[in-house]
Design a protein around this motif. Sequence first.
Motif, short mmCIF file in Angstrom:
data_model
loop_
_atom_site.label_atom_id
_atom_site.label_comp_id
_atom_site.label_asym_id
_atom_site.label_seq_id
_atom_site.Cartn_x
_atom_site.Cartn_y
_atom_site.Cartn_z
N LEU A 339 -2.61 -4.91 -10.65
CA LEU A 339 -1.59 -5.65 -11.39
C LEU A 339 -0.23 -5.01 -11.15
CD1 LEU A 339 -3.32 -6.33 -14.85
CD2 LEU A 339 -3.24 -7.81 -12.83
N LEU A 340 0.79 -5.84 -10.92
CA LEU A 340 2.16 -5.36 -10.73
C LEU A 340 3.03 -5.87 -11.87
CD1 LEU A 340 2.69 -5.89 -6.88
CD2 LEU A 340 1.94 -3.83 -8.09
N VAL A 341 3.92 -4.99 -12.34
CA VAL A 341 4.84 -5.34 -13.43
C VAL A 341 6.23 -4.87 -13.05
CG1 VAL A 341 3.00 -5.17 -15.16
CG2 VAL A 341 4.43 -3.18 -14.67
N PRO A 342 7.27 -5.38 -13.72
CA PRO A 342 8.63 -4.93 -13.42
C PRO A 342 8.82 -3.47 -13.83
CG PRO A 342 8.64 -6.99 -14.68
CD PRO A 342 7.25 -6.45 -14.73
N PRO A 343 9.72 -2.74 -13.15
CA PRO A 343 10.01 -1.36 -13.56
C PRO A 343 10.86 -1.33 -14.82
CG PRO A 343 11.44 -2.00 -11.75
CD PRO A 343 10.48 -3.14 -11.94
#
Length: 401
Positions: A339-343
């Motif tokens: 899963l990728l999320v905003p920094p």
Amino acid sequence: MNPQDVDLAVTGYRVALREGVWRTHPAFGVLLLLLAERVRSIRVHAPQMPETLAAECDFALDDPRIRVFPWPVRVNSIGALRHPLRLLRQYRALVASGDVVFLRGGGPMIWSCHWMARRVGKPVIHWLISNPLAALPAAQRGYGRLVEFAGRVYTRVDAAMLRLGLRISRAEVIANGREVAALYRCPRAKVIVSSTIRASDFHDRADTCTGPGVRLLFVGYVRPEKGIEHLLRAIPLVRAAAPVDLAVVGSWEEFPAEKDRLTLLAGSLGIESRVTWLGHQAFGPALFSEMDASDVLVLPSLSEGTPRVLVEARARSLPVVATRVGGVPDSVVDSVDGLLVPPRDPVALAQGIQRLIEDGELRRRLIREGRRRVQGWTVDAFVEDIVGLIRGMPANLPPSR
């Protein structure tokens, strides 16, 4: 060029002398030992670390085909830039010592190696690790505003000089992710996802998050650009039936003030008892045991190349949540193998963690696909890429005039 007839001149990571044996970081050491089996010899030119800051240099370079030529002790690049003429002499000795020059990452005035190599007709392979322009301002590392301004100017000039150097030397370029290749304007670069993992290191596990509690794991240096602050802020926001704890694996010797700041932050958030600071854990059984005891790897970085730990975690069947920065999207495909999320977004980070905890079907699918996808990203495969580049090089390049 026959690789077995090649003396490879290498720089790219620090070394430390301990118990009469030269040691380096495992990510560099494993690569060197495997390359030593494929070339005639390796000459490692690298800055020597002071003993107090050398915890991560725990991999022994005990192959007789590897010789180490230490540079004077320095803590960081600023120390090297105080002596530019000495640095240029070190680079000249590096270029002169091998048939092929292999450069890993950046470094102060590393572009000069390309100019020197072209002058004497030596082929160059440059492995570009990360985007230096994406690093945090120096002021946030505790160096102050004046150093921050000087650092920004220097970094931009150095990147421009390296772009020019890559053209002058006609270097073969390996880049950790597309962002790095684009920064240095290398459309022909071989884009890779870096790894230290070998086929024997893979571990098959069907599921995580099935125990009475959930153990999150962070692996990396304790530095401002790693974004650990945002992970700490995310933990109280995770609404899970089981208690959620965090284990932090990584050295903080270079930035002790950052570790102190994060410890105070954990206390102010009321989660100090749920955060364990484990320090450096050697690559191999020590690190793998921490991964195998964890449920989710979280990498909240603000800037990255293609982090090795994302490959290592998936090889150990550990699902990952990471921020969408640098070369991370080249390594992890969102909702496919992680899963990728905003920094800089604790809420999004908490939502990603909670989603993995609650959705068992998604979690098990990410584990399976993650393990399958990283099978082609072993360090052995990377060595084959490097050997292939050497094999395709001409025996002699015409020196510049």
